[in-house]
Design a protein around this motif. Structure first.
Motif, PDB file in Angstrom:
ATOM      1  N   VAL A  37      -5.636   5.367  -7.726  1.00  0.00           N
ATOM      2  CA  VAL A  37      -5.428   4.842  -6.280  1.00  0.00           C
ATOM      3  C   VAL A  37      -6.386   3.813  -5.895  1.00  0.00           C
ATOM      4  O   VAL A  37      -6.038   2.596  -5.321  1.00  0.00           O
ATOM      5  N   GLU A  38      -7.588   4.202  -5.966  1.00  0.00           N
ATOM      6  CA  GLU A  38      -8.686   3.291  -5.584  1.00  0.00           C
ATOM      7  C   GLU A  38      -8.573   1.777  -6.215  1.00  0.00           C
ATOM      8  O   GLU A  38      -8.568   0.763  -5.578  1.00  0.00           O
ATOM      9  N   GLY A  98      -6.420  20.759 -12.658  1.00  0.00           N
ATOM     10  CA  GLY A  98      -5.947  20.069 -11.263  1.00  0.00           C
ATOM     11  C   GLY A  98      -6.757  19.281 -10.836  1.00  0.00           C
ATOM     12  O   GLY A  98      -6.683  18.343 -10.195  1.00  0.00           O
ATOM     13  N   GLU A  99      -8.098  19.939 -10.877  1.00  0.00           N
ATOM     14  CA  GLU A  99      -9.359  19.126  -9.958  1.00  0.00           C
ATOM     15  C   GLU A  99      -9.497  17.836 -10.865  1.00  0.00           C
ATOM     16  O   GLU A  99      -9.710  16.607 -10.229  1.00  0.00           O
ATOM     17  N   LYS A 154      -5.591  -5.183  -1.983  1.00  0.00           N
ATOM     18  CA  LYS A 154      -6.319  -5.793  -0.888  1.00  0.00           C
ATOM     19  C   LYS A 154      -7.166  -6.930  -1.347  1.00  0.00           C
ATOM     20  O   LYS A 154      -7.430  -7.829  -0.412  1.00  0.00           O
ATOM     21  N   SER A 211       0.884   5.632  -3.566  1.00  0.00           N
ATOM     22  CA  SER A 211       0.797   7.167  -3.850  1.00  0.00           C
ATOM     23  C   SER A 211       2.082   7.560  -4.820  1.00  0.00           C
ATOM     24  O   SER A 211       1.902   8.424  -5.645  1.00  0.00           O
ATOM     25  N   VAL A 232      -5.525  -0.060  -4.923  1.00  0.00           N
ATOM     26  CA  VAL A 232      -5.628  -0.572  -3.591  1.00  0.00           C
ATOM     27  C   VAL A 232      -6.790  -2.024  -3.802  1.00  0.00           C
ATOM     28  O   VAL A 232      -6.446  -2.749  -3.014  1.00  0.00           O
ATOM     29  N   GLY A 287     -14.816   2.546  -3.026  1.00  0.00           N
ATOM     30  CA  GLY A 287     -13.744   2.856  -4.125  1.00  0.00           C
ATOM     31  C   GLY A 287     -14.576   2.470  -5.702  1.00  0.00           C
ATOM     32  O   GLY A 287     -14.192   3.637  -6.291  1.00  0.00           O
ATOM     33  N   HIS A 307      -6.386  15.276 -10.235  1.00  0.00           N
ATOM     34  CA  HIS A 307      -6.493  14.755  -8.874  1.00  0.00           C
ATOM     35  C   HIS A 307      -7.664  13.638  -8.849  1.00  0.00           C
ATOM     36  O   HIS A 307      -7.404  12.641  -8.139  1.00  0.00           O
ATOM     37  N   ILE A 337     -16.704   5.598  -6.520  1.00  0.00           N
ATOM     38  CA  ILE A 337     -16.098   6.868  -7.049  1.00  0.00           C
ATOM     39  C   ILE A 337     -15.512   6.729  -8.122  1.00  0.00           C
ATOM     40  O   ILE A 337     -15.340   7.782  -9.002  1.00  0.00           O
ATOM     41  N   GLU A 341      -6.180  10.522 -10.532  1.00  0.00           N
ATOM     42  CA  GLU A 341      -5.341  10.162  -9.613  1.00  0.00           C
ATOM     43  C   GLU A 341      -6.144   9.189  -8.279  1.00  0.00           C
ATOM     44  O   GLU A 341      -5.930   8.124  -8.075  1.00  0.00           O
ATOM     45  N   LEU A 342      -6.923   9.925  -7.981  1.00  0.00           N
ATOM     46  CA  LEU A 342      -7.902   9.108  -6.891  1.00  0.00           C
ATOM     47  C   LEU A 342      -8.434   7.799  -7.419  1.00  0.00           C
ATOM     48  O   LEU A 342      -8.363   6.937  -6.790  1.00  0.00           O
ATOM     49  N   LEU A 385       0.855  -1.197  -0.151  1.00  0.00           N
ATOM     50  CA  LEU A 385       0.155   0.053  -0.092  1.00  0.00           C
ATOM     51  C   LEU A 385       0.818   1.382  -0.151  1.00  0.00           C
ATOM     52  O   LEU A 385       0.568   2.391  -0.559  1.00  0.00           O
ATOM     53  N   GLU A 386       1.948   1.046   0.615  1.00  0.00           N
ATOM     54  CA  GLU A 386       2.800   2.511   0.542  1.00  0.00           C
ATOM     55  C   GLU A 386       3.545   2.840  -0.651  1.00  0.00           C
ATOM     56  O   GLU A 386       3.913   3.853  -0.715  1.00  0.00           O
TER      57      GLU A 386
END
Lengths: 110, 145
Positions: free
Chosen positions: B46-47, B35-36, B54, B18, B50, B116, B39, B119, B42-43, B14-15
């Motif tokens: 990441v979801e 930028g929004e 997991k 990012s 992860v 997740g 972001h 999103i 990116e989110l 997980l580390e």
């Protein structure tokens, strides 16, 4: 993520710095659990320095709020930045948490 | 403009996630996304990563997750590849963008997890899931405005 704890007139502020994501959520969960065990039940999460939150971070905030509520405490959040705030809104969690634009206003609300 | 592609690989820790997020954010910013939007993309990555770590690999750290960033003239496509336990493809149809059901007043019953995929479905223009042999590909597509 870095976590700084402060006591401001009996309100325990957890200032988070960096990213609140899946890799570090246990750090926040443990800090809140320790406060609950010490019966320090006025808790403010200061998110002014958090630029990224993922769903694990949101879920952990939910868990912490539920735990504090169970013991009759108050769990509030201040200074959420623009991008994380949008996530709170789209997931409807802005209707769940007590969110404050400014930390001082949040501190005075306890 | 021709198609361009770059591939990133991390071990399933997980580390490391990012690092992928930061790389994807920069690539999106370089592709005319605000930028929004950068972001948000990116989110989503990441979801997805992860979830691979997991749920796909059960949190075990010695596997690999690949992220391939494809740049097309009018859109980007980001493929997340792993060889772990497959996701139920029905979830993509069952989950609603952004929404998981709860009553805000009933604090104790607010779900702690399960956000997740909603999103990802909320922010991306298209999401596809493919199984190729033992490889799972989650493909996130966003149009360039």
């Amino acid at each position: 993520m870095e976590l700084i704890q402060e006591n401001v007139n009996g309100v325990f502020v957890l200032k988070l710095i960096g990213r609140l994501d899946a890799s570090c959520v246990s750090q926040l969960k443990n800090a809140v659990q320790e406060l609950i065990e010490a019966k320090k039940l006025k808790i403010l999460i200061d998110m002014a320095s958090v630029d990224f939150v993922d769903s694990s971070g949101l879920g952990t905030l939910v868990t912490c709020m539920q735990s504090v509520n169970r013991f009759g405490g108050a769990f509030k959040i201040s200074s959420v930045q623009k991008n994380p705030k949008f996530l709170f809104e789209t997931t409807r969690l802005d209707r769940v948490f007590e969110l404050f634009e400014e930390r001082e206003v949040a501190l005075n609300s306890f | 403009m021709k198609t361009k592609e770059i591939k990133f690989t991390i071990t399933s820790r997980l580390e490391n996630v990012s690092l992928l997020g930061a790389a994807v954010n920069k690539l999106c910013s370089a592709n005319q996304f605000s930028g929004e939007d950068a972001h948000a993309i990116e989110l989503c990555v990441v979801e997805a990563v992860v979830n691979s770590i997991k749920h796909g690999y059960g949190g075990k750290p010695d596997h690999f997750v690949d992220v391939i960033f494809h740049q097309e003239p009018d859109h980007i496509a980001i493929s997340i590849l792993d060889t772990g336990k497959p996701m139920d493809p029905k979830l993509l149809k069952e989950k609603k963008p952004f929404a998981i059901q709860f009553e805000p007043e009933v604090i104790e019953k607010i779900p702690k997890s399960g956000r997740g995929l909603p999103i990802i479905l909320g922010y991306m223009d298209d999401v596809r899931y493919l199984l190729k042999g033992n490889e799972k590909h989650l493909i996130l597509i966003k149009k360039i405005a």
